[in-house]
Design a protein around this motif. Structure first.
Motif, PDB file in Angstrom:
ATOM      1  N   VAL A   1      -3.697  -0.980  -5.578  1.00 53.28           N
ATOM      2  CA  VAL A   1      -2.643  -1.478  -4.713  1.00 53.28           C
ATOM      3  C   VAL A   1      -2.029  -2.735  -5.288  1.00 53.28           C
ATOM      4  CG1 VAL A   1      -2.344  -2.721  -2.433  1.00 53.28           C
ATOM      5  CG2 VAL A   1      -4.255  -0.976  -2.353  1.00 53.28           C
TER       6      VAL A   1
ATOM      7  N   LEU B   1      -8.164   2.508  -1.153  1.00 53.89           N
ATOM      8  CA  LEU B   1      -6.674   2.103  -1.444  1.00 53.89           C
ATOM      9  C   LEU B   1      -6.810   1.844  -2.744  1.00 53.89           C
ATOM     10  CD1 LEU B   1      -6.122  -0.442   1.542  1.00 53.89           C
ATOM     11  CD2 LEU B   1      -5.506   2.031   1.415  1.00 53.89           C
TER      12      LEU B   1
ATOM     13  N   ILE C   1       1.020  -1.270  -0.127  1.00 54.14           N
ATOM     14  CA  ILE C   1       0.095   0.101   0.058  1.00 54.14           C
ATOM     15  C   ILE C   1       0.786   1.344  -0.065  1.00 54.14           C
ATOM     16  CG2 ILE C   1      -1.800   1.028   1.351  1.00 54.14           C
ATOM     17  CD1 ILE C   1      -2.673  -1.427   2.291  1.00 54.14           C
ATOM     18  N   ASP C   2       0.761   1.945  -1.013  1.00 57.05           N
ATOM     19  CA  ASP C   2       1.611   3.264  -1.229  1.00 57.05           C
ATOM     20  C   ASP C   2       0.600   4.392  -1.301  1.00 57.05           C
ATOM     21  OD1 ASP C   2       0.666   2.784  -3.942  1.00 57.05           O
ATOM     22  OD2 ASP C   2       2.920   3.008  -4.568  1.00 57.05           O
ATOM     23  N   ASP C   3      -0.582   4.184  -1.137  1.00 52.95           N
ATOM     24  CA  ASP C   3      -1.499   5.566  -1.651  1.00 52.95           C
ATOM     25  C   ASP C   3      -2.927   5.053  -0.682  1.00 52.95           C
ATOM     26  OD1 ASP C   3      -2.593   7.834  -2.162  1.00 52.95           O
ATOM     27  OD2 ASP C   3      -3.025   7.233  -4.281  1.00 52.95           O
ATOM     28  N   ALA C   4      -3.431   6.081  -0.162  1.00 56.19           N
ATOM     29  CA  ALA C   4      -4.703   5.890   0.437  1.00 56.19           C
ATOM     30  C   ALA C   4      -5.326   7.217   0.660  1.00 56.19           C
ATOM     31  CB  ALA C   4      -4.564   5.205   1.792  1.00 56.19           C
ATOM     32  N   TYR C   5      -6.541   7.404   0.566  1.00 53.85           N
ATOM     33  CA  TYR C   5      -7.268   8.573   0.930  1.00 53.85           C
ATOM     34  C   TYR C   5      -8.694   8.409   1.362  1.00 53.85           C
ATOM     35  CZ  TYR C   5      -9.434   8.016  -3.698  1.00 53.85           C
ATOM     36  OH  TYR C   5      -9.966   7.641  -4.739  1.00 53.85           O
TER      37      TYR C   5
END
Length: 93
Positions: free
Chosen positions: A54, A51, A39-43
């Protein structure tokens, strides 16, 4: 093979995608680790946490589920995860 009831398990060193073990545990309480998630991005949105795309790679146990046709660490298609806020009720249109 039937993949059902996916869960994302967050850990200190990343995340794991697990699926229900319907053979050994028909009530789906037992889980099978299918893929490691990076996981390198989440909002957040007003509906929950997203996510997007992924990166996923097959676990050793996941390899066995596919009859050994793939190696551990083999990249899988990216996974999209949405976790709704507790109590969120989607509207029907």
């Amino acid at each position: 093979m039937h993949i059902s009831d996916p869960h994302v398990v967050l850990r200190d060193n990343g995340a794991l995608l697990t699926i229900a073990n319907r053979i050994d545990s028909p009530d789906s309480s037992a889980r099978i680790p299918l893929a490691e998630l990076d996981i390198d991005d989440a909002y957040r949105t007003h509906r929950g946490i997203v996510l997007p795309l992924v990166a996923a790679s097959l676990t050793t146990v996941g390899c066995a589920l596919f009859g050994g046709h793939y190696s551990a660490g083999e990249p899988l298609d990216p996974v999209f995860v949405f976790a709704p806020h507790p109590g969120f009720e989607p509207t029907r249109q």
